[in-house]
Design an enzyme around this catalytic site. Structure first.
Site, PDB file in Angstrom:
ATOM      1  N   ALA A  57       0.813  -1.219   0.000  1.00 16.49           N
ATOM      2  CA  ALA A  57       0.000   0.000   0.000  1.00 16.49           C
ATOM      3  C   ALA A  57       0.847   1.270   0.000  1.00 16.49           C
ATOM      4  CB  ALA A  57      -0.947  -0.008   1.204  1.00 16.49           C
ATOM      5  N   GLU A  86       0.255  -6.541  15.206  1.00 15.24           N
ATOM      6  CA  GLU A  86       0.664  -6.328  16.594  1.00 15.24           C
ATOM      7  C   GLU A  86       1.542  -5.102  16.785  1.00 15.24           C
ATOM      8  OE1 GLU A  86       2.528  -9.953  17.784  1.00 15.24           O
ATOM      9  OE2 GLU A  86       0.709 -11.127  17.512  1.00 15.24           O
ATOM     10  N   HIS A  89       3.203  -0.489  12.760  1.00 14.01           N
ATOM     11  CA  HIS A  89       3.384  -0.436  11.306  1.00 14.01           C
ATOM     12  C   HIS A  89       2.047  -0.206  10.599  1.00 14.01           C
ATOM     13  CE1 HIS A  89       5.278  -1.139   7.456  1.00 14.01           C
ATOM     14  NE2 HIS A  89       4.420  -2.116   7.191  1.00 14.01           N
ATOM     15  N   ARG A 127     -15.732  -6.263   2.915  1.00 16.74           N
ATOM     16  CA  ARG A 127     -15.582  -5.006   2.175  1.00 16.74           C
ATOM     17  C   ARG A 127     -15.110  -5.222   0.739  1.00 16.74           C
ATOM     18  NH1 ARG A 127     -15.775  -4.333   7.215  1.00 16.74           N
ATOM     19  NH2 ARG A 127     -16.408  -2.382   8.198  1.00 16.74           N
TER      20      ARG A 127
END
Length: 181
Positions: A57, A86, A89, A127
């Site tokens: 991305a 976790e 980032h 989505r």
């Protein structure tokens, strides 16, 4: 809740539209569903599409910026998925990819942001699914609506501010002793 959302009528065009779909296929199945939705929306308006893939991305804004400088697309669709993990980032990728696309849009590019930013895989699947929330189609529709607005308001302008016309430049050049052309 998706049934209470409003969607604009499909954009219509009197001349062909060329879209670039930039895809970050980190989660291949989700990316493929996003792409299917985007392609179907483009096809429904008669637009043609070229698809490129980038590693993630974060590379989507750069790829679209490069394509804008070096090619002739009318609009751009950024597709990908970021699922919270976790570490922080997730926040960096979500914020910076979105910010990059927004900055390109503010420069006049017609971009639909279809980067899913979700908490888990299940949210992403819903989505991305063309039969459910169909966010790929929504991103393509957004880009197409911006292309329609751009065409409605005329050709893109270079820069901001006063640009003298050719006659003013000629007169200014001759008043300084420059030879007449």
């Amino acid at each position: 809740m998706a049934d209470t959302e409003y969607s604009l009528p499909r954009a219509e065009f009197d001349k062909p539209v060329k879209l670039l779909i930039a895809l970050a296929p980190f989660y291949r199945d989700i990316a493929d569903n996003l792409l299917a939705g985007a392609r179907a929306e483009a096809d429904a308006t008669g637009a043609t599409c070229e698809v490129i893939e980038v590693p993630g991305a974060l590379e989507l804004p750069a790829a679209i910026g490069i394509a804008h400088r070096l090619s002739n697309f009318d609009g751009y669709v950024a597709l990908g998925c970021v699922i919270r993990g976790e570490t922080t980032h997730y926040d960096t990728v979500c914020n910076d990819s979105s910010r990059g696309l927004t900055l390109l849009g503010l420069q006049g590019l017609c971009i639909g942001n279809g980067i899913l930013t979700v908490e888990n895989r299940e949210q992403a699947e819903v989505r991305a699914d063309p039969a459910r929330m169909n966010k790929g189609a929504g991103a393509a529709a957004a880009a197409l609506h911006l292309v329609a607005l751009t065409r409605r308001w005329g050709a893109p302008r270079k820069g901001v501010g006063f640009l003298p016309d050719a006659e003013e430049l000629r007169i200014a050049g001759t008043s300084k002793g420059a030879p007449k052309a």
